[in-house]
Design an enzyme around this catalytic site. Structure first.
Site, PDB file in Angstrom:
ATOM      1  N   VAL A 172      -0.440  17.425  79.748  1.00 29.50           N
ATOM      2  CA  VAL A 172      -0.678  17.318  79.238  1.00 29.50           C
ATOM      3  C   VAL A 172      -1.812  16.270  79.172  1.00 29.50           C
ATOM      4  O   VAL A 172      -3.113  16.073  78.923  1.00 29.50           O
ATOM      5  CB  VAL A 172      -0.695  16.802  77.658  1.00 29.50           C
ATOM      6  CG1 VAL A 172      -1.624  16.593  76.472  1.00 29.50           C
ATOM      7  CG2 VAL A 172      -0.127  18.415  77.145  1.00 29.50           C
ATOM      8  N   LYS A 190       4.333  15.541  67.252  1.00 33.32           N
ATOM      9  CA  LYS A 190       5.102  15.133  66.437  1.00 33.32           C
ATOM     10  C   LYS A 190       6.616  14.994  65.536  1.00 33.32           C
ATOM     11  O   LYS A 190       6.763  14.585  64.186  1.00 33.32           O
ATOM     12  CB  LYS A 190       5.591  17.430  66.091  1.00 33.32           C
ATOM     13  CG  LYS A 190       5.690  17.685  66.806  1.00 33.32           C
ATOM     14  CD  LYS A 190       5.358  19.248  67.891  1.00 33.32           C
ATOM     15  CE  LYS A 190       6.105  19.140  69.631  1.00 33.32           C
ATOM     16  NZ  LYS A 190       4.722  19.666  70.035  1.00 33.32           N
ATOM     17  N   VAL A 231       0.653  19.397  66.144  1.00 39.93           N
ATOM     18  CA  VAL A 231       0.525  20.910  64.818  1.00 39.93           C
ATOM     19  C   VAL A 231      -0.067  21.936  66.152  1.00 39.93           C
ATOM     20  O   VAL A 231      -1.262  21.956  65.810  1.00 39.93           O
ATOM     21  CB  VAL A 231       0.016  20.819  63.835  1.00 39.93           C
ATOM     22  CG1 VAL A 231       0.594  21.817  62.911  1.00 39.93           C
ATOM     23  CG2 VAL A 231       1.120  19.355  62.575  1.00 39.93           C
ATOM     24  N   ILE A 284      -5.024  24.703  68.268  1.00 40.95           N
ATOM     25  CA  ILE A 284      -6.090  24.954  67.086  1.00 40.95           C
ATOM     26  C   ILE A 284      -5.991  23.992  66.033  1.00 40.95           C
ATOM     27  O   ILE A 284      -5.257  23.144  65.435  1.00 40.95           O
ATOM     28  CB  ILE A 284      -4.878  25.926  66.190  1.00 40.95           C
ATOM     29  CG1 ILE A 284      -4.430  28.016  66.461  1.00 40.95           C
ATOM     30  CG2 ILE A 284      -5.270  26.213  64.766  1.00 40.95           C
ATOM     31  CD1 ILE A 284      -3.635  28.189  65.956  1.00 40.95           C
ATOM     32  N   LYS A 340       6.370  20.322  62.773  1.00 40.31           N
ATOM     33  CA  LYS A 340       5.074  20.262  62.875  1.00 40.31           C
ATOM     34  C   LYS A 340       4.728  21.022  60.751  1.00 40.31           C
ATOM     35  O   LYS A 340       4.219  20.596  60.171  1.00 40.31           O
ATOM     36  CB  LYS A 340       5.019  21.813  63.478  1.00 40.31           C
ATOM     37  CG  LYS A 340       4.919  21.479  64.165  1.00 40.31           C
ATOM     38  CD  LYS A 340       4.471  22.586  65.945  1.00 40.31           C
ATOM     39  CE  LYS A 340       4.815  22.448  67.252  1.00 40.31           C
ATOM     40  NZ  LYS A 340       5.035  23.595  68.047  1.00 40.31           N
TER      41      LYS A 340
END
Lengths: 436, 436
Positions: free
Chosen positions: A15, A107, A134, A138, A207
């Site tokens: 990431v 999270k 989460v 999205i 989440k």
């Protein structure tokens, strides 16, 4: 154009590397849209020597993420290390205390310490943003926090763990066993060597705890979540679900009820025709039931370096733009400590699969136990002995019941009574049905 | 807490009344999340005497929306009158010129004058927000403008008109004709008395023009959109699509190509297994293909008073929070005037339904015309004469072709050549196939 926003990143895994790549590639459009140049000022990771295939240019190196978080040369600290204690927590706290905004994908940290960290951010008047924590790419945090400001939300639920959805999808599509699918998921990198955190439902619960707070304006309360994983789901359950018009998904569900907030993570039967049932593989999906907008569903990638980095970069851009919402939508003091609704009070339909000792009267006895708790049966399906290859008389047969809406406690009591009657062999399989 | 945000609303139809209701009901949570009280300061509509079932309390009444837009007692002007000229345009311009932020649901106005209005907002350093103008309650504007800042978007497409999707869904599910479905839609209030604007694809085109600008960082260019409506879709097409594994949806599609931006609105064949194919009735859906996030789909209500009001209130809340993004993501000067890709250069698969004069050699001749343009056929389906009740020899028969990817101009040329051969009766039906 304002002064540059100087970013420090701790954690240079998939990431982190992807965030650096996106920031560089989108530099011009980010500067144009936010009015500020975003510059990579500092980085930190465990191993400095590791080849990451990214150009970190003049970014200052820190061995210690806490030192990076406090460094005077950065305005914004991006935490991508993971872990709910230790360096991640220390560095995030240090950054906030030093008056720097924080972006995190963590999270577990938020589920455990979200309220304390949000309070710290408020006190210091800096941002704490966590879109990436989460459902990966999205934009569900932004949607709940900003996009649905005019709504009262009744329920939020979703497929929040790609590993579980991959396993359940593959079991169903290829008629494979849970164990074989898990091994495949591990081989493909979709599951960890120790998969407990994912398949046990704990990742989904973290989440869900964040979504619940955002959706209902309540304090994060991960301890209140009822958690069941997918380990007990068999191919037989998936096949029976299919016969009955359902699919089985691991859902995180939070709903507002007159008695409080109900939060639960468990394998769930969803109608095959529902939007959420269409979501296969590692994809995530979240559905929100709200009074003004009725039903809104977001479907997209729940994990992966680029998808998660997309969410991190969106948070960085918001901060560059000067957007500083309360981390959980409302100031921490305004987040109610909502009463929890106990799982025993959950109401809904149930799928129940029993191994029944094949003795005359078994079905009638079980039906009687159900009727005594006012449980109405929608259907009852018994696998004929012939269907089970090699089965012989005297071996248990499978009986699948589908109930109309009742309470969790009624179901538990009826099953205990039926167990004590001696007709049931082994542990009953109970899967809740979630209606759209 | 800062000073109250004083809102003036022009247009008190279903959406306006719903906005007032939501603002009142959410007053406490909006004040807590934005840090400002939002107060209804003034309203304007055509008929002052009309009973609207809402409490407008002390809101000042204006007969003239332009006077309301300029009134010193308001900070934010909400335009819900509609129309791309006249009072709506005048009032929005007046508000911006007076240094007031504007929220509007008016896609026609934005498709036509979006750039000029955005420039005015920039000059005056106020907000121009229009979440409600596209896909009703779906937060697609926010998602494109803020949520995907780290992405390069390759394509955005969606079901943007509930009337068309209702008609196509109902035709398919109930085997009804287009005309009967349109009458039903009108009876239920899903279609206007003059339905041209919806079923002709023009409403979808306005929305697409806005999405294209947001997705690709280009100037709004509604003139560039190729538009076809759903009037020519027959039950026969829907049945053939079903047989071939497709559904027919009216899509708005914008994609970036090496030769420029392609924008088009037309009936489209989508795979039955795709997410967008599941969207039935008046529901809207938008899918975004982007490099970091891959594929993101948002599904929700595209119209209706409450759903649209939800988007209006979200915009009001953002402005109360002090969020002031460039209306189209980038400053107007930075929005490229992108070259248009001509529709003739569109590439994709095609569904073609022909009425073929039943003469030996017809199929071979058509196939030859296709082959001469290097068009490969994926399938060819001929309805046997017996299938058409009452048909007799000599009457035309239906032939359905499915092509692999080719260009629009190849298809047009091949069909013209085939028409000149004299085997084809009537106008060929051509429907483009959109791949996920």
């Amino acid at each position: 154009m304002s002064s540059p926003l100087r970013v420090g990143i701790a954690g240079l895994g998939t990431v982190g590397a992807s965030v650096i790549r996106l920031l560089e590639r989108q530099a011009a459009s980010l500067a144009a849209s936010t009015g500020r140049t975003i510059s990579l000022a500092a980085v930190s990771a465990r191993d400095r020597a590791k080849e990451r295939g990214i150009d970190m240019k003049g970014a200052q190196w820190f061995d210690d993420p806490v030192a990076l978080a406090q460094a005077p040369g950065i305005d914004l600290f991006v935490e991508l290390m993971g872990g709910d204690e230790g360096p991640a927590r220390e560095a995030v706290e240090a950054a906030l205390k030093a008056g720097k905004s924080v972006v995190t994908a963590n999270k577990a940290l938020l589920a455990k310490h979200g309220m304390a960290l949000a309070k710290l951010a408020e006190e210091k008047r800096v941002a704490l943003a966590f879109e990436a924590s989460v459902a990966g790419g999205i934009p569900i945090v932004k949607t709940l926090r900003e996009g649905l400001a005019g709504n009262q939300i009744g329920r939020v639920y979703g497929i929040l763990n790609g590993t579980c959805n991959y396993i359940l999808s593959r079991m169903e599509l290829e008629k494979m066993s849970f164990d074989d699918c898990l091994r495949e998921a591990q081989r493909l990198g979709y599951a960890e060597a120790d998969p407990t955190f994912d398949i046990g439902g704990f990742d989904t619960a973290h989440k869900l705890a964040i979504l619940t707070s955002l959706a209902f304006g309540v304090a994060v309360d991960a301890e209140a979540i009822h958690i069941e994983g997918i380990q007990s789901i068999t191919l037989e359950d998936l096949t029976a679900a299919d016969d009955l018009g359902y699919r089985i998904k691991l859902l995180g569900v939070a709903q507002r009820t007159p008695e409080g907030i109900e939060q639960r993570v468990h394998p769930t039967m969803v109608a095959k025709t529902s939007a959420i049932a269409q979501v296969m593989g590692v994809t995530n999906a979240v559905t929100i039931d709200a009074d003004a907008v009725k039903e809104l569903t977001l479907v997209g990638p729940g994990a992966g370096g680029d998808a998660t980095a997309s969410a991190v970069v969106a948070d960085i851009a918001d901060i560059a733009r000067g957007i500083r919402s309360a981390p959980f939508g409302l100031p921490v003091a305004a987040l109610e400590k909502a009463p929890r609704r106990a799982m025993q009070r959950h109401e809904g339909g149930y799928y129940i699969r029993l191994s029944v000792v094949d003795r005359s009267g078994a079905a009638a006895a079980i039906a009687t136990r159900m009727a005594q708790r006012n449980i109405s049966l929608e259907s009852i399906m018994q696998k004929s002995r012939g269907a089970a290859k090699g089965a012989s008389s005297g071996e248990p047969v499978s009986v699948v019941l589908l109930t109309y809406a009742t309470t969790e406690s009624n179901i538990r009591e009826a099953l205990e009574a039926a167990l004590s009657d001696g007709y049931i062999a082994g542990r009953p399989q109970v899967i809740r049905i979630e209606r759209e």
